[in-house]
Design a protein around this motif. Sequence first.
Motif, PDB file in Angstrom:
ATOM      1  N   ARG A 235       0.839  -1.154   0.039  1.00  0.00           N
ATOM      2  CA  ARG A 235       0.117  -0.049   0.015  1.00  0.00           C
ATOM      3  C   ARG A 235       0.915   1.253  -0.064  1.00  0.00           C
ATOM      4  O   ARG A 235       2.018   1.348   0.477  1.00  0.00           O
ATOM      5  N   HIS A 236       0.023   2.394  -0.687  1.00  0.00           N
ATOM      6  CA  HIS A 236       0.804   3.533  -0.402  1.00  0.00           C
ATOM      7  C   HIS A 236       0.353   4.277   0.870  1.00  0.00           C
ATOM      8  O   HIS A 236      -1.247   4.200   1.076  1.00  0.00           O
ATOM      9  N   PRO A 237       1.011   5.177   1.657  1.00  0.00           N
ATOM     10  CA  PRO A 237       0.300   5.667   2.968  1.00  0.00           C
ATOM     11  C   PRO A 237      -0.470   6.835   2.557  1.00  0.00           C
ATOM     12  O   PRO A 237      -1.117   7.121   3.478  1.00  0.00           O
ATOM     13  N   LEU A 238      -0.551   7.336   1.309  1.00  0.00           N
ATOM     14  CA  LEU A 238      -1.477   8.384   1.025  1.00  0.00           C
ATOM     15  C   LEU A 238      -2.593   8.239   0.051  1.00  0.00           C
ATOM     16  O   LEU A 238      -3.407   9.014  -0.078  1.00  0.00           O
ATOM     17  N   ILE A 239      -2.292   7.262  -0.790  1.00  0.00           N
ATOM     18  CA  ILE A 239      -3.226   7.174  -2.074  1.00  0.00           C
ATOM     19  C   ILE A 239      -3.898   5.894  -1.901  1.00  0.00           C
ATOM     20  O   ILE A 239      -3.418   4.658  -1.557  1.00  0.00           O
ATOM     21  N   ALA A 253      -0.800  -5.360  -9.742  1.00  0.00           N
ATOM     22  CA  ALA A 253      -0.797  -4.043  -8.935  1.00  0.00           C
ATOM     23  C   ALA A 253      -1.542  -2.860  -9.590  1.00  0.00           C
ATOM     24  O   ALA A 253      -1.490  -3.062 -10.918  1.00  0.00           O
ATOM     25  N   VAL A 254      -2.450  -2.245  -8.895  1.00  0.00           N
ATOM     26  CA  VAL A 254      -3.138  -1.046  -9.467  1.00  0.00           C
ATOM     27  C   VAL A 254      -2.763   0.247  -8.566  1.00  0.00           C
ATOM     28  O   VAL A 254      -2.547   0.104  -7.397  1.00  0.00           O
ATOM     29  N   CYS A 255      -2.640   1.347  -9.604  1.00  0.00           N
ATOM     30  CA  CYS A 255      -2.779   2.602  -8.637  1.00  0.00           C
ATOM     31  C   CYS A 255      -3.550   3.410  -9.319  1.00  0.00           C
ATOM     32  O   CYS A 255      -3.799   3.722 -10.619  1.00  0.00           O
ATOM     33  N   VAL A 256      -4.463   4.004  -8.522  1.00  0.00           N
ATOM     34  CA  VAL A 256      -5.538   5.060  -8.851  1.00  0.00           C
ATOM     35  C   VAL A 256      -4.993   6.396  -8.117  1.00  0.00           C
ATOM     36  O   VAL A 256      -5.267   6.429  -6.932  1.00  0.00           O
ATOM     37  N   ASP A 257      -4.569   7.227  -8.781  1.00  0.00           N
ATOM     38  CA  ASP A 257      -3.930   8.502  -8.150  1.00  0.00           C
ATOM     39  C   ASP A 257      -4.972   9.849  -8.177  1.00  0.00           C
ATOM     40  O   ASP A 257      -4.641  10.723  -7.550  1.00  0.00           O
ATOM     41  N   THR A 258      -5.656   9.695  -9.276  1.00  0.00           N
ATOM     42  CA  THR A 258      -6.799  10.754  -9.343  1.00  0.00           C
ATOM     43  C   THR A 258      -8.160  10.342  -9.409  1.00  0.00           C
ATOM     44  O   THR A 258      -8.456   9.260  -9.629  1.00  0.00           O
ATOM     45  N   ASN A 259      -9.246  11.340  -9.377  1.00  0.00           N
ATOM     46  CA  ASN A 259     -10.588  10.932  -9.496  1.00  0.00           C
ATOM     47  C   ASN A 259     -10.899  10.149 -10.660  1.00  0.00           C
ATOM     48  O   ASN A 259     -11.801   9.566 -10.876  1.00  0.00           O
ATOM     49  N   ARG A 279     -17.998   7.773   1.157  1.00  0.00           N
ATOM     50  CA  ARG A 279     -16.750   7.417   1.533  1.00  0.00           C
ATOM     51  C   ARG A 279     -15.485   7.653   0.752  1.00  0.00           C
ATOM     52  O   ARG A 279     -14.308   7.634   1.233  1.00  0.00           O
ATOM     53  N   PHE A 280     -15.753   7.493  -0.325  1.00  0.00           N
ATOM     54  CA  PHE A 280     -14.840   7.112  -1.470  1.00  0.00           C
ATOM     55  C   PHE A 280     -14.857   8.329  -2.851  1.00  0.00           C
ATOM     56  O   PHE A 280     -14.358   8.158  -3.592  1.00  0.00           O
ATOM     57  N   ARG A 286     -10.787   7.941   0.371  1.00  0.00           N
ATOM     58  CA  ARG A 286     -10.783   6.838  -0.198  1.00  0.00           C
ATOM     59  C   ARG A 286      -9.427   6.238   0.854  1.00  0.00           C
ATOM     60  O   ARG A 286      -9.410   5.035   1.150  1.00  0.00           O
ATOM     61  N   ASN A 287      -8.474   6.882   1.093  1.00  0.00           N
ATOM     62  CA  ASN A 287      -7.075   6.462   1.914  1.00  0.00           C
ATOM     63  C   ASN A 287      -7.776   6.275   3.287  1.00  0.00           C
ATOM     64  O   ASN A 287      -7.327   5.349   3.927  1.00  0.00           O
ATOM     65  N   ALA A 288      -8.655   7.313   3.918  1.00  0.00           N
ATOM     66  CA  ALA A 288      -8.907   7.293   5.071  1.00  0.00           C
ATOM     67  C   ALA A 288      -9.913   6.022   5.239  1.00  0.00           C
ATOM     68  O   ALA A 288      -9.861   5.498   6.591  1.00  0.00           O
TER      69      ALA A 288
END
Length: 400
Positions: A235-239, A253-259, A279-280, A286-288
Amino acid sequence: MTPIPPNESAGPLDGIRVIDLTHMLSGPYCTWLLGALGADVIKVERPSSGDFTRIVEPMLEDESLYFMSVNRNKRSLTLNLKDPRGKELLLKLAKGADVLVENNRAGVMVRLGLGKEDLAKVNPRLVYASISGFGQSGPYQHRAAFDVVVQALSGMMSVTGEPGGGPCRVGTSIGDIGASLFATIGILSALQKRHVTGHGDAVDVSMLDCQLALLENAVARTLNTDELPRALGSRHPLIAPFQAFATADRPLAVCVDTNEQWERLCRAMGLEHLLHDPRFTTGSRRNANHGELEPILKAGFSSRTREEWLQLFDEFDVPSSPINSVAEALEDPQVRHREMVVEVPPGSGRRFVDVPIRMPGSIRPSASPAPRLGEHNRGILAELGLGDSEIDQLEREQVI
């Protein structure tokens, strides 16, 4: 300008001579890069055994793969630096050099009479780079350090691994290689500065300092918030989502960085209802609420194979990747296209990773294999003006 060995292609550092007084990994990786960029790198080793890594297994035809990998593009000169004649030859070599790189404990070179100030007397233009565990000053300056030591001390191991697991070392020698890369940047900067000042600077690189620099965001959060960074697995700590997921067969592996990427992911997975879930709705939310989001995504990913998901994500432009073994990565079509695996020398069957720098308009220097111990003694000493009889005597008396 100093001479380049015969049959070497010109490169961006054509005409730069480097004295390599390094061993193991943190120094040799740096000088490998300099040599790959065209510098004439002269690796100075102990006459009896040379670099410690020459005996590190596995071996290929009686040569260490460890040594061969990071000592390409160099020439080997053996010198006993504890013998006054060996030291005098190094000083003579330094007169015509541009850079010296060493990675001993702080103070070792000064005790040998080969510190920055000593060599500045014979060549004030010499850039003198020192890579050490803790730098040339401070309470730890004389301590020995290896990769796992600085990974542990810096906090790197505390943020690596699975949640709730024990401390985990990063799977490559990032402590050594990080210091090598910063040292290379420092050396190139010092060479550029020398054009203005006419003098070579001392470059002091600490492996521990470099680990803290590589921890950048974790350090910033520790210093400026109440958060204590911890191990999060993939996991990423912020995303979120930004991690590995199991599928019906193999993980990806998946990366979703933007809306926008989040919207495309939800549509690709048939989870459009999540787009309206409060929530998302943002990356921070989403991270929280990762603990609630992750089970939903895990269930979705289990419905298809990895290749099916990767094809869908490619169509929907969602950043994703298979989780490859090293062997699989080396066979990846992108890696093959970039020719990141080279045979050194060509036709030998010995394959290594190439330098990951492409410079349009520059000639990429051809790679030469790591040298045999003392392989270039006679050629280098002849460049310094020694005759055959003098070299013979130095050999008999084990100065070289």
